[in-house]
Design a protein around this motif. Structure first.
Motif, short mmCIF file in Angstrom:
data_model
loop_
_atom_site.label_atom_id
_atom_site.label_comp_id
_atom_site.label_asym_id
_atom_site.label_seq_id
_atom_site.Cartn_x
_atom_site.Cartn_y
_atom_site.Cartn_z
N ASP A 39 38.53 22.96 43.66
CA ASP A 39 38.65 24.39 43.39
C ASP A 39 40.10 24.69 43.03
O ASP A 39 41.01 24.48 43.83
N LYS A 40 40.33 25.17 41.82
CA LYS A 40 41.69 25.44 41.35
C LYS A 40 41.94 26.94 41.27
O LYS A 40 42.63 27.43 40.39
N SER A 41 41.38 27.68 42.20
CA SER A 41 41.61 29.11 42.21
C SER A 41 43.07 29.39 42.50
O SER A 41 43.78 28.55 43.05
N LEU A 42 43.50 30.56 42.12
CA LEU A 42 44.93 30.88 42.18
C LEU A 42 45.34 31.58 43.46
O LEU A 42 46.37 32.25 43.52
N ASN A 63 33.23 28.33 29.14
CA ASN A 63 33.85 29.57 29.60
C ASN A 63 33.01 30.23 30.70
O ASN A 63 33.54 30.72 31.71
N SER A 65 33.31 28.20 33.91
CA SER A 65 34.64 28.39 34.49
C SER A 65 34.73 29.71 35.25
O SER A 65 35.28 29.78 36.36
N ASN A 66 34.17 30.78 34.66
CA ASN A 66 34.21 32.09 35.31
C ASN A 66 33.26 32.16 36.50
O ASN A 66 33.60 32.72 37.55
N LYS A 70 34.57 29.59 39.27
CA LYS A 70 36.00 29.60 39.56
C LYS A 70 36.67 28.26 39.25
O LYS A 70 37.46 27.73 40.03
N ILE A 71 36.34 27.71 38.08
CA ILE A 71 36.96 26.46 37.64
C ILE A 71 38.07 26.83 36.67
O ILE A 71 37.81 27.18 35.52
N TYR A 72 39.30 26.76 37.14
CA TYR A 72 40.43 27.19 36.32
C TYR A 72 41.10 26.00 35.63
O TYR A 72 41.07 24.88 36.12
N HIS A 73 41.71 26.28 34.50
CA HIS A 73 42.51 25.30 33.76
C HIS A 73 41.67 24.11 33.32
O HIS A 73 42.19 22.99 33.24
N ASN A 126 40.25 22.07 30.55
CA ASN A 126 40.47 21.90 29.12
C ASN A 126 39.21 21.41 28.43
O ASN A 126 38.56 20.47 28.89
#
Length: 313
Positions: A130-133, A261, A264-265, A268-271, A273
């Motif tokens: 999980d790469k949430s911010l 996309n 990812s939304n 919650k999969i961020y960054h 590529n």
């Protein structure tokens, strides 16, 4: 460009360092890839014959060259061409004219095949941290990304895109009907076959600066396309579009990007590529010989690799 006599050259649409080009060769069956071959990225398909000519000029006087018998090959997106579209020029004539033999994907483009590699996609994404911010410790993404979830999204996506895809098909066919014609401007805020036909007729009247006869011949493109596949039913009832139809005839690159996309939304999969995911799928497919993409690549290239092997024996 260092051209070798014993190498089969295969041109591929793509930018430098595109993830697919290096991977395609590794997906070929082991019993035929003993022949030397090289995939070359050439940008757009308009460069096929230019690059092919360079290759022919390097080898055409060498009796041992593979390309004295087999044309330079070129793999191209089918785009919105008719499914039955084939290159009917003989191999000898292509070589004589310094042209490439174009082989089309059986779907819109190669990304369409990725939409069937759901086990690889879900396996990879469900293992991502999980790469949430929120600066909390990394954890595994909850394993809720299922093949059913992806297929449900893709079906809804394709059904929502029916009219957009039809318009793009019309614009593509018009553009390729005569290189003198400009691109048609995409309409906004219209729905239904009658309005689409009015848009099309107004566009060719306004933009084509051709004779009346040529304008009238272009009018037929609209109805010709409308009767192909199942466009009429899809436009009148988007829910009638099947998932397999979307994967086959609609733009896979856009579908794949929209899927990524959405995932990812939603999860919650961020960054993440896009090229990274494509590379991972292609790498995993090297051990999945039952893959639709692997089957397609081998179907396209095996006859030429077998022929090349016979030439070199």
């Amino acid at each position: 460009m260092n051209i070798k006599d014993d190498t089969l050259y295969i041109l591929v649409e793509g930018e430098p360092n595109s993830p697919e080009v290096e991977s395609f060769g590794r997906l070929l069956s082991a019993d035929i890839n003993i022949v030397n071959y090289e995939f070359i990225e050439i940008g757009g398909s308009s460069n096929f014959n230019t690059v092919a000519k360079l290759i022919y000029n390097k080898v055409k006087n060498r009796k041992s060259s593979i390309h004295k018998v087999i044309p330079v090959l070129a793999i191209a997106d089918r785009d919105f061409r008719k499914y039955s579209s084939d290159n009917n020029i003989t191999d000898n004539l292509l070589i004589e004219r310094n042209k490439a033999k174009v082989i089309y994907w059986e779907r819109h483009e190669w990304e369409n095949f990725l939409l069937d590699e759901l086990d690889v996609i879900t396996s990879f994404l469900n293992r991502l941290p999980d790469k949430s911010l929120n600066n909390k410790p990394a954890k595994q993404v909850i394993a809720h990304i299922t093949e059913e979830f992806i297929n449900d999204f893709l079906l809804q996506y394709f059904q929502s895109q029916v009219q957009i895809e039809f318009i793009e098909c019309i614009r593509f066919r018009f553009l390729h009907s005569d290189k003198l014609y400009p691109k048609l401007e995409a309409p906004k805020g219209i729905t239904g076959i009658d309005d689409l036909r009015k848009w099309y007729i107004s566009q060719i009247d306004e933009q084509s600066q051709q004779s009346k006869n040529k304008i009238e011949s272009c009018v037929a493109i609209f109805d010709q396309v409308l009767e192909e596949y199942n466009w009429r039913n899809w436009i009148e009832d988007p829910q009638s579009l099947l998932l397999e139809d979307g994967k086959q005839y609609f733009r896979g690159k856009e579908a794949f990007a929209n899927l990524l996309n959405h995932l990812s939304n939603e999860f919650k999969i961020y960054h993440l590529n896009e090229n990274r995911l494509k590379e991972r799928i292609l790498r995993d497919l090297e051990n999945h010989k039952e893959s639709i993409l692997v089957t397609q690549i081998n179907k396209m290239l095996s006859p030429y690799l077998e022929q090349a092997k016979e030439i070199l024996e």
